[in-house]
Design a protein around this motif. Structure first.
Motif, PDB file in Angstrom:
ATOM      1  N   ALA A  88       0.831  -1.207   0.000  1.00 23.40           N
ATOM      2  CA  ALA A  88       0.000   0.000   0.000  1.00 23.40           C
ATOM      3  C   ALA A  88       0.865   1.256   0.000  1.00 23.40           C
ATOM      4  CB  ALA A  88      -0.932  -0.005   1.212  1.00 23.40           C
ATOM      5  N   GLY A  89       1.966   1.219   0.718  1.00 16.62           N
ATOM      6  CA  GLY A  89       2.886   2.352   0.718  1.00 16.62           C
ATOM      7  C   GLY A  89       3.485   2.599  -0.651  1.00 16.62           C
ATOM      8  N   ALA A  90       3.777   1.530  -1.374  1.00 16.11           N
ATOM      9  CA  ALA A  90       4.292   1.679  -2.734  1.00 16.11           C
ATOM     10  C   ALA A  90       3.244   2.296  -3.639  1.00 16.11           C
ATOM     11  CB  ALA A  90       4.726   0.316  -3.273  1.00 16.11           C
ATOM     12  N   ALA A  91       2.007   1.884  -3.486  1.00 15.35           N
ATOM     13  CA  ALA A  91       0.935   2.458  -4.312  1.00 15.35           C
ATOM     14  C   ALA A  91       0.747   3.941  -3.999  1.00 15.35           C
ATOM     15  CB  ALA A  91      -0.367   1.691  -4.077  1.00 15.35           C
ATOM     16  N   VAL A  92       0.802   4.306  -2.729  1.00 13.10           N
ATOM     17  CA  VAL A  92       0.671   5.710  -2.353  1.00 13.10           C
ATOM     18  C   VAL A  92       1.827   6.522  -2.918  1.00 13.10           C
ATOM     19  CG1 VAL A  92       0.769   7.295  -0.379  1.00 13.10           C
ATOM     20  CG2 VAL A  92      -0.737   5.306  -0.318  1.00 13.10           C
ATOM     21  N   HIS A  93       3.023   5.961  -2.876  1.00 14.70           N
ATOM     22  CA  HIS A  93       4.183   6.684  -3.406  1.00 14.70           C
ATOM     23  C   HIS A  93       4.065   6.886  -4.909  1.00 14.70           C
ATOM     24  CE1 HIS A  93       8.249   6.813  -5.211  1.00 14.70           C
ATOM     25  NE2 HIS A  93       8.300   7.847  -4.396  1.00 14.70           N
ATOM     26  N   ILE A  94       3.691   5.854  -5.640  1.00 16.96           N
ATOM     27  CA  ILE A  94       3.559   5.971  -7.094  1.00 16.96           C
ATOM     28  C   ILE A  94       2.461   6.966  -7.453  1.00 16.96           C
ATOM     29  CG2 ILE A  94       2.875   4.718  -9.181  1.00 16.96           C
ATOM     30  CD1 ILE A  94       5.701   4.082  -8.393  1.00 16.96           C
ATOM     31  N   LEU A  95       1.334   6.899  -6.760  1.00 15.02           N
ATOM     32  CA  LEU A  95       0.237   7.827  -7.045  1.00 15.02           C
ATOM     33  C   LEU A  95       0.596   9.268  -6.691  1.00 15.02           C
ATOM     34  CD1 LEU A  95      -2.864   5.738  -5.939  1.00 15.02           C
ATOM     35  CD2 LEU A  95      -2.157   6.325  -8.259  1.00 15.02           C
ATOM     36  N   SER A  96       1.306   9.458  -5.594  1.00 14.79           N
ATOM     37  CA  SER A  96       1.695  10.819  -5.227  1.00 14.79           C
ATOM     38  C   SER A  96       2.748  11.376  -6.172  1.00 14.79           C
ATOM     39  CB  SER A  96       2.200  10.866  -3.789  1.00 14.79           C
ATOM     40  OG  SER A  96       3.432  10.182  -3.673  1.00 14.79           O
ATOM     41  N   HIS A  97       3.585  10.510  -6.691  1.00 20.88           N
ATOM     42  CA  HIS A  97       4.599  10.947  -7.649  1.00 20.88           C
ATOM     43  C   HIS A  97       3.966  11.298  -8.996  1.00 20.88           C
ATOM     44  CE1 HIS A  97       8.576  11.465  -9.207  1.00 20.88           C
ATOM     45  NE2 HIS A  97       8.369  10.575 -10.159  1.00 20.88           N
ATOM     46  N   ALA A  98       2.896  10.615  -9.351  1.00 16.40           N
ATOM     47  CA  ALA A  98       2.229  10.860 -10.628  1.00 16.40           C
ATOM     48  C   ALA A  98       1.222  12.009 -10.556  1.00 16.40           C
ATOM     49  CB  ALA A  98       1.519   9.593 -11.098  1.00 16.40           C
ATOM     50  N   TRP A  99       0.922  12.479  -9.347  1.00 21.81           N
ATOM     51  CA  TRP A  99      -0.075  13.532  -9.172  1.00 21.81           C
ATOM     52  C   TRP A  99       0.377  14.798  -9.888  1.00 21.81           C
ATOM     53  CZ3 TRP A  99      -4.777  13.125  -7.130  1.00 21.81           C
ATOM     54  CH2 TRP A  99      -5.480  14.279  -6.874  1.00 21.81           C
ATOM     55  N   GLY A 100      -0.477  15.309 -10.735  1.00 24.69           N
ATOM     56  CA  GLY A 100      -0.179  16.542 -11.445  1.00 24.69           C
ATOM     57  C   GLY A 100       0.567  16.358 -12.750  1.00 24.69           C
ATOM     58  N   HIS A 101       0.943  15.143 -13.077  1.00 20.66           N
ATOM     59  CA  HIS A 101       1.618  14.879 -14.335  1.00 20.66           C
ATOM     60  C   HIS A 101       0.605  14.425 -15.376  1.00 20.66           C
ATOM     61  CE1 HIS A 101       5.066  14.713 -11.614  1.00 20.66           C
ATOM     62  NE2 HIS A 101       5.808  15.002 -12.671  1.00 20.66           N
TER      63      HIS A 101
END
Length: 146
Positions: free
Chosen positions: A30-43
């Protein structure tokens, strides 16, 4: 038809070791999913970014799930040392060890790898969330056992 809640299932009759190992792996993924989603936010999302994002989600999810298993292993080792303690003390030890180990692993991971997050913030937030989740599962397991 609804299942009877008094009937024991695999989770209710499970060993605390299995519960904590599952929790570590799930929280890592779940932490990996949150990190990937937060990194992709706004792109911008396109097919190329989606494919690479899913690839990195699987890769990072696997790696961080292993780190979650390491945290669970440290917690189980600490719980072994306090076998005669009360359930509150065991839950507290579980939470503190999970807080320290997951916070340290989060800090080290984001310090070594060039990622977009501040390592101290990631370590603190990860430690608080993971420590409280492990303490809650430990306390809940002990309250079901007695």
């Amino acid at each position: 038809m609804a299942e009877n809640s008094t009937r024991p299932g695999w989770w209710r009759t499970g060993n605390v070791s299995v519960r904590l190992l599952c929790l570590g792996a799930v929280l890592g993924a779940a932490g990996a999913a949150v990190h990937i989603l937060s990194h992709a936010w706004g792109h911008e999302i396109n097919a190329y970014a989606l494919v690479w994002g899913l690839f990195f989600l699987v890769l990072e999810g696997f790696v961080i799930a292993i780190l979650g298993l390491l945290v669970a292993g440290a917690v189980l080792l600490a719980r072994f040392l306090v076998t005669t303690a009360t359930r509150k003390t065991r839950a507290l030890v579980t939470g503190v060890v999970a807080f320290i180990s997951s916070g340290a692993l989060g800090y080290v991971l984001f310090s070594i790898l060039p990622m977009s997050a501040v390592p101290a913030v990631v370590g603190a937030v990860t430690g608080v969330l993971v420590g409280s989740a492990f303490a809650a599962v430990s306390y809940r397991h002990m309250s079901e056992a007695y």
